[in-house]
Design an enzyme around this catalytic site. Structure first.
Site, short mmCIF file in Angstrom:
data_model
loop_
_atom_site.label_atom_id
_atom_site.label_comp_id
_atom_site.label_asym_id
_atom_site.label_seq_id
_atom_site.Cartn_x
_atom_site.Cartn_y
_atom_site.Cartn_z
N CYS A 149 -38.25 -25.80 -74.31
CA CYS A 149 -36.87 -25.39 -74.93
C CYS A 149 -35.99 -26.67 -75.14
O CYS A 149 -35.48 -26.75 -76.13
CB CYS A 149 -36.12 -24.57 -73.86
SG CYS A 149 -36.86 -22.96 -73.54
N ARG B 64 -39.36 -16.50 -77.23
CA ARG B 64 -38.91 -17.28 -78.18
C ARG B 64 -38.88 -16.36 -79.44
O ARG B 64 -39.88 -16.11 -80.34
CB ARG B 64 -39.93 -18.31 -78.58
CG ARG B 64 -39.80 -19.37 -77.39
CD ARG B 64 -40.73 -20.78 -77.58
NE ARG B 64 -41.10 -21.27 -76.39
CZ ARG B 64 -40.13 -21.83 -75.44
NH1 ARG B 64 -39.10 -22.13 -75.77
NH2 ARG B 64 -40.55 -22.36 -74.20
C1 BEZ Z 1 -40.22 -24.54 -71.51
O1 BEZ Z 1 -40.89 -25.42 -71.29
O2 BEZ Z 1 -39.34 -24.37 -72.10
C2 BEZ Z 1 -41.02 -23.03 -70.87
C3 BEZ Z 1 -42.35 -23.03 -70.52
C4 BEZ Z 1 -42.72 -22.09 -69.98
C5 BEZ Z 1 -41.85 -21.05 -69.51
C6 BEZ Z 1 -40.53 -21.15 -69.97
C7 BEZ Z 1 -39.96 -22.28 -70.28
#
Ligand code: BEZ
Length: 238
Positions: free
Chosen positions: A54, A137
């Site tokens: 993110c 997402r």
């Molecule tokens: C992230 O790195 O943004 C992420 C990865 C897995 C689950 C939730 C967020």
């Protein structure tokens, strides 16, 4: 949007009106989509603040924000975290994170707090097969009339390609402006598709036409619109 008998909110679809909501964001309260009349909006969700994928996405999207604004498109983010988490995360990004040459990145577009998941549920962003507690997402392209024009979903582990989101936006704007469709991998300057002939007469005319049209067969005709014409039609700065 009404719930159905099982209390499950139906997922919005392409061509639907964007579900209405009021929300608190990092830029104050918003009334959606009323506050965005006359512009395109990309409404997107992310799973959680202070997570690496993110963070890479927010830095990339924030760095490209002006490019989207220049083609009359505003960005609005959402996660099911609270406002103070959002503020702290965006401050950390600006003050501490340097990534792929991006630093001092200020996220100026609103980030919605949605602890109750009310907005995320309305938009089908909570997909229990992936997570009950985090939004996937999701990317919703909403046009100036408040109509959903495209939806793309990615799983938690997959960072989005923001050049593709820009390409999709421009392609939809070009389709509206020039009454055409766009072929695979289209970019401004590539040939565009003329709507398929709707009668035998038009099909015949197309195949015999000496106009600047290229027909691979009667149902598949293209024409050239120059990059400059696309860019000036869509007010894209060169
Ligand atoms: C992230 O790195 O943004 C992420 C990865 C897995 C689950 C939730 C967020």
């Amino acid at each position: 949007m009404e719930n159905n008998e099982n209390n499950v909110v139906p997922m919005p679809r392409i061509g639907d009106k964007a579900p209405v909501f009021k929300a608190v964001t990092t830029q104050g309260e918003i009334n959606f989509p009323d506050d965005y009349k006359d512009s395109w909006v990309i409404l997107f969700s992310h799973p959680a603040d202070f997570t690496p994928v993110c963070t890479s996405e927010f830095m990339t999207f924030a760095s490209m924000e002006q490019k989207f604004n220049d083609v009359n498109c505003k960005l609005v983010g959402l996660s099911v975290d609270g406002l103070y988490s959002h503020i702290a995360w965006l401050r950390t990004i600006k003050e501490k994170i340097e990534y792929k040459g991006m630093r001092d990145v200020e996220v100026k577009f609103p980030l919605i707090e949605d602890i109750t998941m009310e907005v995320a549920r309305k938009y089908g962003m909570i997909q229990p097969g992936e997570s009950n507690t985090k939004a996937v997402r999701a990317v919703f392209f909403i046009d100036p009339r408040g109509i959903i024009r495209a939806i793309i979903y990615y799983p938690l582990s997959l960072g989005r390609n923001f050049d593709e989101l820009y390409r999709a936006l421009i392609a939809m704007q070009a389709a509206d402006k020039f009454s055409i469709a766009t072929p695979a991998d289209w970019r401004p300057g590539d040939e565009v598709i003329i709507p398929t002939a709707g009668s035998c007469g038009v099909a015949k005319e197309r195949m015999e036409s000496k106009e600047e049209m290229n027909c691979y067969d009667w149902f598949f005709c293209t024409k050239k619109i120059s990059k400059e014409d696309v860019e000036s039609g869509l007010n894209i700065k060169g």
